[in-house]
Each structure stands twice: as structure tokens, then as C-alpha cells.
Write a protein that holds these residues in place. Structure first.
Motif, PDB file in Angstrom:
ATOM      1  N   UNK A  40       0.515  37.127 -47.631  1.00 54.49           N
ATOM      2  CA  UNK A  40       1.487  38.200 -47.502  1.00 54.49           C
ATOM      3  C   UNK A  40       1.769  38.649 -46.079  1.00 54.49           C
ATOM      4  N   UNK A  41       1.095  38.066 -45.108  1.00 55.05           N
ATOM      5  CA  UNK A  41       1.261  38.461 -43.705  1.00 55.05           C
ATOM      6  C   UNK A  41       2.154  37.446 -42.993  1.00 55.05           C
ATOM      7  N   UNK A  42       3.161  37.930 -42.263  1.00 53.52           N
ATOM      8  CA  UNK A  42       4.054  37.041 -41.516  1.00 53.52           C
ATOM      9  C   UNK A  42       3.249  36.304 -40.464  1.00 53.52           C
ATOM     10  N   UNK A  43       3.397  34.970 -40.457  1.00 53.26           N
ATOM     11  CA  UNK A  43       2.569  34.128 -39.595  1.00 53.26           C
ATOM     12  C   UNK A  43       3.384  33.425 -38.510  1.00 53.26           C
ATOM     13  N   UNK A  44       4.423  32.717 -38.909  1.00 53.99           N
ATOM     14  CA  UNK A  44       5.254  31.966 -37.962  1.00 53.99           C
ATOM     15  C   UNK A  44       6.707  31.971 -38.428  1.00 53.99           C
ATOM     16  N   UNK A  45       7.586  31.621 -37.485  1.00 56.30           N
ATOM     17  CA  UNK A  45       9.000  31.472 -37.817  1.00 56.30           C
ATOM     18  C   UNK A  45       9.425  30.044 -37.504  1.00 56.30           C
ATOM     19  N   UNK A  46      10.300  29.530 -38.327  1.00 56.62           N
ATOM     20  CA  UNK A  46      10.920  28.231 -38.070  1.00 56.62           C
ATOM     21  C   UNK A  46      12.402  28.522 -37.856  1.00 56.62           C
ATOM     22  N   UNK A  47      12.908  28.121 -36.679  1.00 57.64           N
ATOM     23  CA  UNK A  47      14.291  28.424 -36.330  1.00 57.64           C
ATOM     24  C   UNK A  47      15.001  27.143 -35.883  1.00 57.64           C
ATOM     25  N   UNK A  48      16.331  27.129 -35.969  1.00 59.25           N
ATOM     26  CA  UNK A  48      17.079  25.962 -35.488  1.00 59.25           C
ATOM     27  C   UNK A  48      16.859  25.755 -33.989  1.00 59.25           C
ATOM     28  N   UNK A  49      16.951  24.527 -33.555  1.00 64.58           N
ATOM     29  CA  UNK A  49      16.756  24.184 -32.155  1.00 64.58           C
ATOM     30  C   UNK A  49      17.747  24.922 -31.257  1.00 64.58           C
TER      31      UNK A  49
END
Length: 86
Positions: A40-49
């Protein structure tokens, strides 16, 4: 700066692992942004290049502005040699 509405999906890490290829495709080709969570804890983000490149360009601009302010301050007030600081 142009603003655009961006989808920000929040996905548990276990689900992301099972659907990694789909997530990569949604981010890369659909412009989605994903936040992965663990317990439930925000860990990482994946974003467009392209988003990463824009973020890096913004960071570089801020760094350059900071360096220019320091140089202007040195020109105005002078510098202190390292020998004096030690």
C-alpha cells in the motif's frame, strides 16, 4: 509550458510483475504514468522516456540558473580561497 492531462495509475508491485509487458507498452506507447506500490506504500514511478527527458531538462535549467547566481555573487562580492576556508 503546455499542460496536459496525464493518467496516473497506481498498481501493486505484485500485479505489475505479472503484467510487466502490458505496463511497459502502456507507458511507452500510451503516455501513461504508473506508480507501483508495495504493501500500500508508493514505491516507484514508471514514466515515458519523453517525460524523463523533460524532467532532466528542467533540472539542468535549474542547475544552470543556480550556477549563474553563484557566479554573479562571486563577481559582486569576490571569492574566498580554499586555503582560507580550511
Amino acid at each position: 509550458i503546455m499542460s496536459r492531462e496525464v493518467t496516473m495509475a497506481i498498481i501493486p508491485f505484485t500485479k505489475a510483475r505479472a503484467h510487466f509487458t502490458d505496463i511497459v507498452n502502456e507507458v511507452a506507447y500510451g503516455g501513461e504514468r504508473m506508480i507501483l506500490t508495495r504493501k500500500g506504500k508508493k514505491l516507484v514511478a514508471i514514466i515515458p522516456l519523453d517525460d524523463l527527458k523533460a524532467l532532466e531538462a528542467l533540472e539542468n535549467k535549474i542547475d544552470l540558473e543556480d550556477a549563474q547566481k553563484v557566479l554573479a555573487d562571486v563577481k559582486k562580492h569576490g571569492a574566498v580561497s580554499w586555503e582560507v576556508i580550511k
